[in-house]
Design a protein around this motif. Structure first.
Motif, mmCIF file in Angstrom:
data_model
loop_
_atom_site.group_PDB
_atom_site.id
_atom_site.type_symbol
_atom_site.label_atom_id
_atom_site.label_comp_id
_atom_site.label_asym_id
_atom_site.label_seq_id
_atom_site.Cartn_x
_atom_site.Cartn_y
_atom_site.Cartn_z
ATOM 1 N N THR A 10 1.068 -1.291 0.031
ATOM 2 C CA THR A 10 0.044 -0.145 0.043
ATOM 3 C C THR A 10 0.740 1.149 0.262
ATOM 4 N N SER A 11 2.032 1.221 0.098
ATOM 5 C CA SER A 11 3.148 2.309 -0.034
ATOM 6 C C SER A 11 2.894 3.154 -1.433
ATOM 7 N N ALA A 12 2.731 4.349 -1.315
ATOM 8 C CA ALA A 12 2.663 5.195 -2.544
ATOM 9 C C ALA A 12 3.707 4.828 -3.902
ATOM 10 N N ARG A 33 -0.668 -4.101 5.342
ATOM 11 C CA ARG A 33 -1.381 -4.652 6.725
ATOM 12 C C ARG A 33 -2.920 -4.021 6.650
ATOM 13 N N ASN A 59 0.958 -7.430 9.610
ATOM 14 C CA ASN A 59 1.469 -6.349 10.088
ATOM 15 C C ASN A 59 3.213 -6.801 9.923
ATOM 16 N N LEU A 60 3.969 -6.205 9.508
ATOM 17 C CA LEU A 60 5.472 -6.626 8.776
ATOM 18 C C LEU A 60 6.153 -6.847 10.093
ATOM 19 N N TYR A 151 15.346 7.417 12.287
ATOM 20 C CA TYR A 151 14.887 6.926 10.893
ATOM 21 C C TYR A 151 16.212 6.780 9.980
ATOM 22 N N LYS A 155 17.526 3.226 8.185
ATOM 23 C CA LYS A 155 18.008 3.031 6.679
ATOM 24 C C LYS A 155 19.469 2.604 6.509
ATOM 25 N N GLY A 182 15.111 10.701 -2.048
ATOM 26 C CA GLY A 182 15.561 11.877 -1.390
ATOM 27 C C GLY A 182 14.130 12.171 -0.813
ATOM 28 N N VAL A 184 10.066 12.643 -1.179
ATOM 29 C CA VAL A 184 9.353 12.239 -2.073
ATOM 30 C C VAL A 184 7.821 12.366 -1.543
ATOM 31 N N THR A 186 4.505 11.732 -0.660
ATOM 32 C CA THR A 186 3.706 10.421 -0.448
ATOM 33 C C THR A 186 2.943 10.823 0.916
HETATM 34 N N1 LIG Z 1 8.492 9.647 1.069
HETATM 35 C C1 LIG Z 1 9.678 9.901 1.200
HETATM 36 O O1 LIG Z 1 10.095 11.048 1.140
HETATM 37 C C2 LIG Z 1 10.757 8.689 1.183
HETATM 38 C C3 LIG Z 1 12.250 9.168 1.184
HETATM 39 C C4 LIG Z 1 13.016 8.153 1.218
HETATM 40 C C5 LIG Z 1 12.809 6.735 1.409
HETATM 41 N N2 LIG Z 1 11.396 6.551 1.446
HETATM 42 C C6 LIG Z 1 10.934 4.854 1.867
HETATM 43 O O2 LIG Z 1 10.123 4.571 0.953
HETATM 44 C C7 LIG Z 1 9.248 3.471 1.227
HETATM 45 C C8 LIG Z 1 7.625 3.675 0.802
HETATM 46 O O3 LIG Z 1 7.511 4.879 1.421
HETATM 47 P P1 LIG Z 1 6.287 5.908 0.666
HETATM 48 O O4 LIG Z 1 7.070 7.116 0.746
HETATM 49 O O5 LIG Z 1 5.533 5.253 -0.446
HETATM 50 O O6 LIG Z 1 5.480 6.118 1.947
HETATM 51 P P2 LIG Z 1 3.943 5.571 2.463
HETATM 52 O O7 LIG Z 1 3.153 5.687 1.157
HETATM 53 O O8 LIG Z 1 3.465 6.116 3.760
HETATM 54 O O9 LIG Z 1 4.324 3.962 2.683
HETATM 55 C C9 LIG Z 1 4.677 3.524 3.865
HETATM 56 C C10 LIG Z 1 4.158 1.970 3.727
HETATM 57 O O10 LIG Z 1 4.617 1.253 4.945
HETATM 58 C C11 LIG Z 1 3.609 0.538 5.331
HETATM 59 N N3 LIG Z 1 3.782 -0.081 6.705
HETATM 60 C C12 LIG Z 1 4.330 0.769 7.640
HETATM 61 N N4 LIG Z 1 4.635 -0.044 8.612
HETATM 62 C C13 LIG Z 1 4.114 -1.362 8.528
HETATM 63 C C14 LIG Z 1 3.921 -2.327 9.186
HETATM 64 N N5 LIG Z 1 4.512 -2.524 10.457
HETATM 65 N N6 LIG Z 1 3.422 -3.467 8.503
HETATM 66 C C15 LIG Z 1 3.041 -3.456 7.337
HETATM 67 N N7 LIG Z 1 3.134 -2.281 6.688
HETATM 68 C C16 LIG Z 1 3.539 -1.188 7.197
HETATM 69 C C17 LIG Z 1 2.306 1.498 5.604
HETATM 70 O O11 LIG Z 1 1.182 0.800 5.369
HETATM 71 P P3 LIG Z 1 -0.123 1.561 6.400
HETATM 72 O O12 LIG Z 1 -0.636 2.337 5.297
HETATM 73 O O13 LIG Z 1 -0.974 0.542 6.611
HETATM 74 O O14 LIG Z 1 0.478 2.103 7.312
HETATM 75 C C18 LIG Z 1 2.487 2.118 3.923
HETATM 76 O O15 LIG Z 1 1.783 1.317 3.058
HETATM 77 C C19 LIG Z 1 9.448 3.425 2.811
HETATM 78 O O16 LIG Z 1 10.436 2.423 3.007
HETATM 79 C C20 LIG Z 1 10.228 4.695 3.006
HETATM 80 O O17 LIG Z 1 11.111 4.760 4.293
HETATM 81 C C21 LIG Z 1 10.571 7.436 1.425
#
Ligand SMILES: NC(=O)c1ccc[n+]([C@@H]2O[C@H](COP(=O)([O-])OP(=O)(O)OC[C@H]3O[C@@H](n4cnc5c(N)ncnc54)[C@H](OP(=O)(O)O)[C@@H]3O)[C@@H](O)[C@H]2O)c1
Length: 245
Positions: A10-12, A33, A59-60, A151, A155, A182, A184, A186
């Motif tokens: 479900t991550s964007a 989850r 839940n992961l 965080y 990472k 960097g 994003v 989301t």
């Molecule tokens: N956005 C940024 O600026 C950015 C920058 C660098 C790296 N990243 C990394 O990119 C990846 C994707 O993030 P995103 O930007 O796409 O954000 P996002 O849309 O908020 O996605 C994060 C996802 O992780 C899931 N999640 C968190 N804890 C969990 C758990 N215990 N069990 C199952 N699912 C869990 C969330 O599920 P729920 O919806 O159920 O909470 C959500 O689907 C992450 O690893 C993040 O650290 C993001």
């Protein structure tokens, strides 16, 4: 047609990756989850052309179920070619500073759960001598900063772990791709004011798919972060501690 397991479905960023794979006619297995949300995404991916989409809810942080979820994906797709690990939470640095429990919970989600999955997936791919593992780490892991070191250090662990895993699995024809985005735009970053350095998740997804297709090693997204982080890492510790970055 490739068989792709997406953990954190479900991550964007992951959803945009899945859309590209669906349009190519690949088979997808989504682990998340939030059951309602993952079902909605799965239905959309079918319309977009995915050969098949299966979902698994957990839940992961429940690491006892990691073996079971991999078995389930393996059986449902009759094998796994590619795994994308995308789940994560942006830790609240200030409240982590006041709570050991919260700090460790963040490290659990952002580092340990990923490392548990990587260990199990690596052994499976090593045994069959093929596969691609892609993990979304972050530029935040390149150097700990006062504003987000809980965080960032999680990472950093993922980045170092995948670096070692890449070396180990190279001789077994298994690719390990580390993505370092960097900023994003989301759901993870809704609270932040957006500026010039920000990119949309679909742009990051295109880079991730390209990195997987080309079996890249470490990829900064966008590329300019490679130079930015090189400069940041080069700052001597004595000066770095005085800066507000
Ligand atoms: N956005 C940024 O600026 C950015 C920058 C660098 C790296 N990243 C990394 O990119 C990846 C994707 O993030 P995103 O930007 O796409 O954000 P996002 O849309 O908020 O996605 C994060 C996802 O992780 C899931 N999640 C968190 N804890 C969990 C758990 N215990 N069990 C199952 N699912 C869990 C969330 O599920 P729920 O919806 O159920 O909470 C959500 O689907 C992450 O690893 C993040 O650290 C993001």
């Amino acid at each position: 047609m490739r068989k792709i397991l997406i953990i954190g479905g479900t991550s964007a960023i992951a959803e945009h990756c899945a859309r590209i794979w669906a349009a190519r006619g690949d088979e997808l297995y989504l682990v998340a989850r939030n059951e309602e949300r993952v079902q909605t995404i799965a239905a959309d991916l079918k319309i977009r052309g995915a050969a098949q989409v299966t979902t698994y809810c957990t839940n992961l942080n429940d690491m006892d179920r990691h073996g079971e979820l991999l078995d389930a994906a393996d059986i449902a797709m009759s094998g796994i070619d590619i795994v994308l690990i995308a789940h994560g939470t942006l830790s609240n640095q200030k409240s982590c500073e006041q709570s050991v429990e919260e700090t460790l919970a963040e490290i659990q989600t952002n580092a340990l759960s990923t490392i548990s999955l990587l260990t199990l997936i690596a052994n499976r791919f090593e045994a069959k001598k093929e596969g691609t593992i892609c993990v979304i780490s972050s530029v935040a892991g390149d150097r700990g900063r006062a504003s987000n070191y809980v965080y960032g250090s999680s990472k950093a662990m993922v980045t170092a772990f995948t670096s070692g895993l890449r070396q180990r699995l190279h001789k077994s024809n298994v690719a390990v791709v580390t993505i370092k985005p960097g900023f994003v735009d989301t759901p993870m970053t809704t609270e932040f004011k957006k500026g010039l350095l920000w990119v949309k998740p679909n742009a990051v997804a295109m880079k991730i798919i390209h990195a997987i297709d080309k079996q890249k090693n470490e990829v900064y997204v966008p590329t300019f972060w490679c130079a930015v982080m090189m400069l940041i890492r080069a700052i001597p510790a004595g000066l770095f501690k005085r800066l507000k970055l």
